[in-house]
Design an enzyme around this catalytic site. Structure first.
Site, short mmCIF file in Angstrom:
data_model
loop_
_atom_site.label_atom_id
_atom_site.label_comp_id
_atom_site.label_asym_id
_atom_site.label_seq_id
_atom_site.Cartn_x
_atom_site.Cartn_y
_atom_site.Cartn_z
N GLU A 166 -49.59 8.15 -41.07
CA GLU A 166 -50.32 8.99 -42.03
C GLU A 166 -51.84 8.91 -41.88
O GLU A 166 -52.56 8.74 -42.87
CB GLU A 166 -49.91 8.63 -43.46
CG GLU A 166 -48.41 8.74 -43.68
CD GLU A 166 -47.96 8.41 -45.10
OE1 GLU A 166 -48.79 7.95 -45.90
OE2 GLU A 166 -46.77 8.63 -45.41
N GLU A 282 -38.01 9.99 -41.42
CA GLU A 282 -37.81 9.63 -42.84
C GLU A 282 -37.19 10.79 -43.62
O GLU A 282 -37.58 11.07 -44.75
CB GLU A 282 -39.16 9.27 -43.49
CG GLU A 282 -39.91 8.18 -42.76
CD GLU A 282 -41.22 7.77 -43.45
OE1 GLU A 282 -41.42 8.12 -44.63
OE2 GLU A 282 -42.03 7.10 -42.80
C1 XIL Z 1 -41.83 3.92 -49.43
C2 XIL Z 1 -40.68 3.01 -49.75
O1 XIL Z 1 -39.48 3.72 -49.62
C3 XIL Z 1 -40.81 2.49 -51.17
O2 XIL Z 1 -39.82 1.50 -51.43
C4 XIL Z 1 -42.19 1.89 -51.39
O3 XIL Z 1 -42.34 1.54 -52.75
C5 XIL Z 1 -43.27 2.88 -51.01
O4 XIL Z 1 -43.07 3.30 -49.66
N1 XIL Z 1 -43.72 7.44 -46.23
C6 XIL Z 1 -43.60 6.25 -45.55
C7 XIL Z 1 -42.76 5.16 -46.10
O5 XIL Z 1 -44.09 6.14 -44.41
O6 XIL Z 1 -43.23 3.89 -45.72
C8 XIL Z 1 -42.68 5.25 -47.61
O7 XIL Z 1 -41.76 4.27 -48.06
C9 XIL Z 1 -42.25 6.64 -48.04
C10 XIL Z 1 -43.26 7.67 -47.56
#
Ligand code: XIL
Length: 381
Positions: A166, A282
């Site tokens: 990101e 994701e």
């Molecule tokens: C999220 C996790 O799923 C949560 O448990 C945590 O509280 C916050 O982060 N993009 C990403 C991930 O790259 O690392 C994030 O994961 C979700 C959005």
């Protein structure tokens, strides 16, 4: 050479593929057939020559055996949901804590799962001590030391790392679209190159990924992010930076109208045209804005999975699909982006009871569709 599906997979491994160890394709499929259980998503994904997996958390190994079994039944790759982020791995300047990440690495190895690493540089989930870093020289030393220590420790177990997560935020107003972060402040845009070089030095065989979100839809905001992502990757490749793949997070809304297959396919062509692989890292489909009827929500969510994956798998550069969670029992969306009416969300392939939803069947259908016309097969295949 006659290219069987098995040696195709072996050939596609290594730095540019998702896994270092060849997948024994016939094993799980045959085992599933022998036991007369229907194949899970990872077995089906092999038909399209991709891997399937999910994020996973170490406490679930002992804490939720039935969920863990569902992960094992459906996944060939896992990625720690939180255990490899800075705040967990590097809680104080002097101390690393590998207890949870080691547990996951051991679980992956014991169950013959590929392991992805997530993530080496991110502006979130950083420990507070980072804010006290003073000056470029110590920032560079700390960043490189973190990356070399972590990537080095898992060089035999993690086959693919989200090196930077990101880094783009067009609303921050820079011409290059980069997000204002502590690392950008301290080191300038070079922090990205630095991170990839350090990771490559620590694990030369590992696939190194730039990972980002909001790249999928046909709107202005996503268009800007796609533009800056391509520019970023082009620049890195021109400088010889070891970046091997783009990770597209794929946090999608359950509104199939917002997804335009042509726009996304063109972006994938642009990325693969640079010589990069693509991972969907994701994937989930949020039912946040849908009316509450369960059957309706499940149908809409499944439609988006299907449309998105049909387009993604049409490009042979896409080598892996990971959802951010496998079952609605555990989704970050429930904590972070809940529905206004507070009813449980249904963004993932299995429901909270681990039953297959329409989304599971939609994914299975795309994976099972005969790809001989699309995914780089030749007459000798
Ligand atoms: C999220 C996790 O799923 C949560 O448990 C945590 O509280 C916050 O982060 N993009 C990403 C991930 O790259 O690392 C994030 O994961 C979700 C959005």
């Amino acid at each position: 050479m006659k290219l069987s599906r098995r040696n195709f997979l072996a050939l596609s491994c290594g730095a540019a593929g998702l896994v270092n160890t060849p997948l024994v394709l016939s094993g799980p499929v045959q085992a599933a057939e022998a036991k007369n259980v229907s194949p899970g998503l990872h077995q089906l994904a092999q038909i399209r020559k991709v891997d399937f997996g999910t994020c996973f958390s170490s406490h679930l190994i002992k804490g939720d055996p039935s969920y863990t079994d569902a992960v094992l039944a459906n996944c060939g790759v896992i990625v720690p949901e939180n255990e490899m982020k800075w705040e967990q791995l590097h809680p104080t300047a002097e101390r690393f804590d590998f207890s949870k990440s080691d547990r996951l690495a051991e679980f992956a190895s014991r169950n013959h799962l590929s392991l992805r690493g997530h993530t080496l540089v991110w502006h979130l989930q950083q420990p507070a001590w980072i804010k006290a870093i003073d000056g470029a020289a110590s920032a560079e030393r700390i960043l490189i030391d973190h990356i070399e220590t972590v990537v080095g420790r898992y060089s035999q177990s993690v086959s693919s790392w989200d090196v930077v997560n990101e880094a783009i935020e067009p609303s921050h107003g820079r011409r290059d679209g980069l997000r204002q972060t502590i690392w950008l402040d301290l080191l300038g845009p070079e922090y990205l190159d630095l991170a990839f070089y350090a990771a490559h030095a620590a694990a030369p065989e590992c696939q190194l990924v730039y990972n980002d979100y909001s790249l999928e839809l046909a709107n202005r905001e996503h268009g800007k992010r796609r533009y800056h992502t391509l520019k970023l990757l082009e620049g890195m490749l021109a400088r010889g930076v070891p970046v091997h793949a783009l990770g597209i997070q794929g946090h999608l809304p359950a509104d199939v109208g917002q997804f335009d297959s042509d726009t996304f396919a063109e972006f994938l062509r642009n990325v693969s045209g640079l010589g990069l692989k693509v991972l969907i890292t994701e994937l989930d489909v949020s039912d946040r804005n849908l009316r509450s009827n369960t059957e309706y929500r499940d149908r809409k969510v499944a439609e988006v999975y299907q449309a998105f994956l049909e387009t993604a798998l049409d490009n042979p550069a896409v080598t892996g699909i990971l959802t951010w969670g496998l079952s609605d029992r555990y989704s970050w969306l429930q904590e972070n982006r809940p529905r206004d009416d507070k009813i449980p969300m249904r963004p993932l392939p299995l429901d909270a009871n681990l039953e297959r939803k329409q989304a599971w069947h939609a994914i299975a259908k795309v994976f099972s569709t005969d790809p001989t016309w699309s995914r780089g097969s030749s007459a000798s295949d």
